[in-house]
Design a protein around this motif. Structure first.
Motif, PDB file in Angstrom:
ATOM      1  N   MET A  57     -14.182  -0.209 -10.761  1.00 23.08           N
ATOM      2  CA  MET A  57     -13.984   0.632  -9.582  1.00 23.08           C
ATOM      3  C   MET A  57     -12.505   0.839  -9.350  1.00 23.08           C
ATOM      4  N   THR A  58     -12.137   1.932  -8.705  1.00 24.24           N
ATOM      5  CA  THR A  58     -10.728   2.123  -8.364  1.00 24.24           C
ATOM      6  C   THR A  58     -10.416   1.343  -7.082  1.00 24.24           C
ATOM      7  N   ALA A  59      -9.125   1.165  -6.828  1.00 23.25           N
ATOM      8  CA  ALA A  59      -8.711   0.419  -5.638  1.00 23.25           C
ATOM      9  C   ALA A  59      -9.204   1.110  -4.357  1.00 23.25           C
ATOM     10  N   THR A  60      -9.131   2.428  -4.355  1.00 22.04           N
ATOM     11  CA  THR A  60      -9.564   3.170  -3.165  1.00 22.04           C
ATOM     12  C   THR A  60     -11.065   2.982  -2.930  1.00 22.04           C
ATOM     13  N   GLU A  61     -11.847   3.020  -4.007  1.00 25.47           N
ATOM     14  CA  GLU A  61     -13.300   2.794  -3.876  1.00 25.47           C
ATOM     15  C   GLU A  61     -13.589   1.399  -3.316  1.00 25.47           C
ATOM     16  N   ARG A  62     -12.767   0.443  -3.738  1.00 25.87           N
ATOM     17  CA  ARG A  62     -12.909  -0.934  -3.227  1.00 25.87           C
ATOM     18  C   ARG A  62     -12.712  -0.982  -1.724  1.00 25.87           C
ATOM     19  N   LEU A  63     -11.647  -0.339  -1.266  1.00 26.70           N
ATOM     20  CA  LEU A  63     -11.354  -0.367   0.167  1.00 26.70           C
ATOM     21  C   LEU A  63     -12.470   0.333   0.939  1.00 26.70           C
ATOM     22  N   ARG A  64     -12.950   1.444   0.362  1.00 32.77           N
ATOM     23  CA  ARG A  64     -14.035   2.179   1.019  1.00 32.77           C
ATOM     24  C   ARG A  64     -15.273   1.301   1.122  1.00 32.77           C
ATOM     25  N   MET A  65     -15.490   0.487   0.086  1.00 35.83           N
ATOM     26  CA  MET A  65     -16.658  -0.380   0.060  1.00 35.83           C
ATOM     27  C   MET A  65     -16.545  -1.525   1.073  1.00 35.83           C
ATOM     28  N   LEU A  66     -15.322  -2.059   1.249  1.00 35.10           N
ATOM     29  CA  LEU A  66     -15.170  -3.254   2.086  1.00 35.10           C
ATOM     30  C   LEU A  66     -14.939  -2.946   3.567  1.00 35.10           C
ATOM     31  N   PHE A  67     -14.148  -1.922   3.830  1.00 36.17           N
ATOM     32  CA  PHE A  67     -13.812  -1.642   5.233  1.00 36.17           C
ATOM     33  C   PHE A  67     -14.932  -0.856   5.921  1.00 36.17           C
ATOM     34  N   ASP A  68     -15.002  -1.009   7.250  1.00 32.52           N
ATOM     35  CA  ASP A  68     -16.042  -0.317   8.024  1.00 32.52           C
ATOM     36  C   ASP A  68     -15.799   1.191   8.065  1.00 32.52           C
ATOM     37  N   GLY A  69     -14.555   1.553   8.208  1.00 33.64           N
ATOM     38  CA  GLY A  69     -14.245   2.983   8.283  1.00 33.64           C
ATOM     39  C   GLY A  69     -12.863   3.203   7.736  1.00 33.64           C
ATOM     40  N   ASP A  70     -12.027   3.854   8.517  1.00 35.25           N
ATOM     41  CA  ASP A  70     -10.655   4.103   8.071  1.00 35.25           C
ATOM     42  C   ASP A  70      -9.846   2.815   8.030  1.00 35.25           C
ATOM     43  N   TRP A  71      -8.800   2.862   7.243  1.00 26.96           N
ATOM     44  CA  TRP A  71      -7.883   1.724   7.175  1.00 26.96           C
ATOM     45  C   TRP A  71      -6.467   2.264   7.234  1.00 26.96           C
ATOM     46  N   SER A  72      -5.519   1.406   7.597  1.00 25.63           N
ATOM     47  CA  SER A  72      -4.134   1.872   7.545  1.00 25.63           C
ATOM     48  C   SER A  72      -3.413   1.171   6.391  1.00 25.63           C
ATOM     49  N   GLU A  73      -2.878   1.998   5.508  1.00 24.18           N
ATOM     50  CA  GLU A  73      -2.242   1.475   4.302  1.00 24.18           C
ATOM     51  C   GLU A  73      -0.822   1.017   4.600  1.00 24.18           C
TER      52      GLU A  73
END
Ligand SMILES: [Zn+2]
Length: 285
Positions: A57-73
């Motif tokens: 998986m890409t890093a972005t897909e990982r964050l999408r999978m783990l976080f509830d919604g938006d995240w701040s990078e």
């Protein structure tokens, strides 16, 4: 007699003609050789619906999978300065440029704040597509800053590892990142904040030898390659045939190197559960 003569012209080859099937619509599973529709795969978190083979998986897909919604990078613009002006088969600068073009990232990790099942947390997700997810100065600095930010905000840290190890194009400077991140993790530990390491395929070299194995909980995905040196190098060194499944998650769990193996589709629930167990609480909002 035209028996041995071709009376009809051979079929025109497909070359030059536009294919009606778009590129990358189907993918063959290396686990069960089944051909899977790409869309089915992405809706299933890149897990084969037939045999549960975990695709990368890409890093972005990982964050999408783990976080509830938006995240701040955090620190998205840190870039390597190529301190050694290193060149192997091609200049390191060219490799960096190719990595940036391929992934849209400036280096091999994304660090971000968000909530996991309502729990505020800081996640660092490594990007294998960027020079093999290798850890150079930028990766080290971004992860260290993420941990320091977590200490400041009293939040837990989750690092998703996917890496070929230290970035040799930065020489000793890349190796120093191991100590730097481990130092920051020691501060996190002293602040009594949880750290969960998620080991995905592949987690090798200097990353395994440092922060990947230091989690309060080390969770791996099924059948991920996890090790320090490659199996061929080990075999040549010890002059023995390695056991089956060597350096895969299941083998490491059996030997006590890991705490858990979790299917990717259960990963978020497992991490949230563990964080709650370790004392993380949801914000009031
Ligand atoms: Zn499969």
């Amino acid at each position: 007699m035209a028996w041995f003569k071709k009376t009809r012209k051979p079929m025109a080859s497909a070359k030059g003609k536009a294919s009606r099937v778009p590129e990358g619509l189907w993918v063959k599973c290396p686990g069960c050789a089944q051909v899977i529709y790409n869309k089915d795969l992405s809706t299933n978190l890149n897990v084969c619906p037939k045999c549960t083979h975990h695709f990368r998986m890409t890093a972005t897909e990982r964050l999408r999978m783990l976080f509830d919604g938006d995240w701040s990078e955090h620190d998205p613009d840190l870039v390597s300065t190529d301190p050694l002006e290193f060149t192997d088969t091609k200049p390191y600068k060219a490799r960096l440029k190719a990595g940036i073009e391929a992934t849209g990232l400036k280096d091999a990790v994304i660090t971000a704040s968000g909530t996991i099942d309502g729990l505020p947390a800081i996640v660092a997700a490594m990007e294998y597509g960027f020079i093999g997810g290798s850890m150079g100065v930028v990766v080290g600095e971004k992860i260290t800053r993420a941990i320091e930010r977590a200490i400041e905000g009293r939040q837990p840290v989750v690092i998703v590892c996917a890496s070929g190890g230290a970035r040799m194009m930065e020489g000793a400077l890349s190796l120093m990142q191991m100590a730097k991140i481990c130092g920051a993790l020691a501060h996190l530990d002293r602040a009594r904040l949880p750290y969960i390491s998620v080991l995905t395929d592949p987690t090798t070299g200097g990353v395994t030898a440092s922060f990947a194995m230091l989690g309060d909980l080390n969770i791996a995905e099924p059948k991920a390659l996890i090790g320090f040196a490659g199996p061929r190098v080990i075999e040549q060194t010890i002059k023995q045939t390695l056991p089956e499944g060597f350096q895969r998650s299941e083998f490491l769990l059996d030997k006590g190197m890991l705490d858990l193996i979790v299917d990717r589709r259960e990963m978020k629930t497992a991490i949230a559960g563990a964080l709650r167990f370790m004392g993380a609480v949801a914000t009031a909002s």
